[in-house]
Design an enzyme around this catalytic site. Structure first.
Site, PDB file in Angstrom:
ATOM      1  N   ASN A  63       0.848  -1.186   0.000  1.00 34.13           N
ATOM      2  CA  ASN A  63       0.000   0.000   0.000  1.00 34.13           C
ATOM      3  C   ASN A  63       0.891   1.246   0.000  1.00 34.13           C
ATOM      4  OD1 ASN A  63       0.832   0.462   2.679  1.00 34.13           O
ATOM      5  ND2 ASN A  63      -0.956  -0.588   3.524  1.00 34.13           N
TER       6      ASN A  63
ATOM      7  N   GLU B 202       3.380   1.480   3.046  1.00 33.95           N
ATOM      8  CA  GLU B 202       4.423   0.449   2.937  1.00 33.95           C
ATOM      9  C   GLU B 202       5.444   0.820   1.852  1.00 33.95           C
ATOM     10  OE1 GLU B 202       1.247  -2.984   4.307  1.00 33.95           O
ATOM     11  OE2 GLU B 202       1.805  -2.771   2.193  1.00 33.95           O
TER      12      GLU B 202
ATOM     13  N   ASP C  15      -6.215  -6.735   1.531  1.00 33.54           N
ATOM     14  CA  ASP C  15      -6.523  -8.168   1.486  1.00 33.54           C
ATOM     15  C   ASP C  15      -7.532  -8.464   0.384  1.00 33.54           C
ATOM     16  OD1 ASP C  15      -4.884  -8.481   3.672  1.00 33.54           O
ATOM     17  OD2 ASP C  15      -6.522  -8.429   5.121  1.00 33.54           O
TER      18      ASP C  15
END
Length: 496
Positions: A210, A213, A279
């Site tokens: 993301n 990150e 996810d």
């Protein structure tokens, strides 16, 4: 309106192909607990809200949430991870069973607790989160058992997702061995990373960090589309991933596949909770790729799925019915989506044939589309269920009709053709004749204009070889691109 997906194809794959997709999800298992309530007042003890508890729920988090998303999409899922020898592990196992996930691949480690994240929700907003976990590396025995389970699944899955929350489960040694073995077996591996350094993921097919990150890994802030494109290219260059997909919460997704970059805006109308969106994205991406969609198509479907999940509070999977519904609402299937490259066209043809539909093929330059063309295509469509039009590229037209043609560029010609209700697909070809297209498509019906009466129709011998038919359709008199061009030239010379 979406750019890549075709509604009919996407719906077919979701309903018919997703249930056949086999996925292994390996990584950090968590139990997500939610305490739901309403804010009654501010505490007199500290400047914090008092939550009047109304209910408590539990669900799978981390790798478990990825598996739940896949199960909700109808896929066959094997979930591999480590749990403690505690009460929370039994609750986690119960949640797996409720989601139709087998507990056969759980590795029990009595030296560490089951990871639990407790979120306090007041007035549909997360107030605080409590984490109970160990981030120590698993011991060699647990690592080997985890590796044995994971490697055993490689012969029985289409794709693997590594859900790495950096909790000590996916060790460097595990990643090195597993990624090497999966590459040898040509099983694609998608990684959702939480590490700062992605070196240990070398050998994976794709990575899906993301925004935060990505910023952590690169040690810089990402804001614009250009920032994300540069970041994706840096990841690909440094770690040799086939694809890099960066999720950007309410700003959508950036995809880099080979050398092509696409920025897809979020499809959500209102954002309530972005937890679990990553996810959802990697689960939908894995299912869609395994079902036969391209990277761009699969990412667009994953983006659409994420747009549904961030409108919910909590990590709630997107169900097949919801994904089909949002597909319908998006109205996918514009003229652009009818202009197909041959590999994509062949997937459509397989679906049409499975549905028992008769496929017809015709071809031409279709420069300056006029009523003669439209009438011809209408008549062709009346003869079959599906009409595919092979369209000469600009280079092909120049060779056939001279350097001054075409008047209209190939992509404009393709889009105008695709806007006709009689046309189901348009495919460009660069050769002088469409014989290679005809051999690939194998139409039930090959259609040409009646001016071919007494002449050999290109591809007719091949079509007759499998009992296909060749039909000739009369043209509308005094209607042709050549006559229009000549008229324009006369008008131009009179004006001069």
């Amino acid at each position: 309106m979406l750019k890549f997906l075709n509604k009919t194809l996407a719906q077919f794959l979701i309903q018919e192909k997703f249930p056949k997709v086999k996925v292994a999800v390996i990584g950090d298992l968590m139990l997500d607990r939610y305490v739901w309530g309403r804010v009654s007042r501010i505490s007199p003890e500290a400047p914090v809200p008092i939550i009047q508890v109304e209910r408590k729920t539990s669900c799978l988090g981390g790798a478990g949430n990825v598996a739940c998303n896949l199960a909700a999409l109808g896929c066959q899922v094997h979930l591999v991870g480590v749990v403690g020898a505690d009460f929370e592990a039994s609750i986690l196992a119960e949640e797996m069973q409720l989601a139709n996930l087998s507990t056969d691949w759980l590795v029990v480690d009595s030296t560490r607790p089951t990871t639990v994240k407790t979120r306090i929700i007041g007035k549909s907003q997360q107030v605080v989160r409590l984490d109970e976990e160990s981030t120590e590396l698993v011991n060699e025995d647990i690592e080997q058992r985890l590796l044995d389970c994971s490697l055993a699944l490689l012969d029985n899955v289409d794709v693997v997702i590594l859900s790495d929350y950096n909790k000590g489960v996916l060790t460097d040694n595990f990643l090195k061995i597993f990624l090497h073995k999966s590459k040898l077996k040509q099983i694609p591996v998608l990684v959702d990373p939480k590490r700062k350094d992605y070196t240990m993921y070398i050998g994976a097919t794709a990575i899906t960090p993301n925004r935060s990150e990505s910023e952590l890994s690169l040690n810089r802030t990402l804001v614009s589309d250009q920032d994300f494109e540069i970041a994706a290219r840096e990841f690909q260059r440094k770690y040799a991933f086939e694809a890099v997909l960066i999720t950007r919460s309410e700003q959508g997704i950036t995809l880099l596949h080979n050398a092509n970059v696409h920025h897809l805006p979020s499809q959500s109308r209102e954002v309530f909770d972005v937890s679990g969106a990553g996810d959802c994205v990697i689960a939908t991406l894995a299912a869609a790729l395994s079902a036969g969609l391209s990277w761009a198509e699969a990412t667009e479907l994953a983006n659409l799925s994420a747009g549904v999940t961030i409108q919910k509070v909590g990590t709630t999977p997107v169900r097949v019915e919801e994904l089909l519904q949002v597909l319908e609402q998006e109205g996918i299937g514009s003229a652009n989506s009818k202009v197909l490259e041959l590999p994509e066209l062949m997937r459509h043809i397989a679906i049409w044939r499975a549905e028992g539909k008769m496929v017809a093929f015709t071809n031409g330059c279709f420069d300056l589309l006029h009523v003669g063309h439209v009438t011809y295509l209408d008549k062709a469509k009346d003869m079959a269920d599906i009409l595919i039009v092979g369209l000469n590229t600009d280079l092909s037209v120049k060779r056939l009709k001279g350097s001054e043609r075409p008047i209209t560029p190939e992509l404009d010609r393709a889009r105008v053709l695709a806007s006709l209700s009689s046309v189901d697909a348009v495919v460009l070809f660069n050769e002088d004749t469409p014989i290679e297209l005809i051999r690939a498509i194998k139409p039930n019906l090959l259609i040409k204009g009646a001016d071919y009466q007494g002449k050999e129709v290109v591809g007719s011998e091949f079509v007759h070889s499998y009992q296909g038919r060749v039909e000739l359709i009369p043209f509308v008199e005094d209607r042709s691109t050549t006559s229009i061009v000549q008229k324009l030239r006369r008008m131009s010379s009179h004006t001069i």
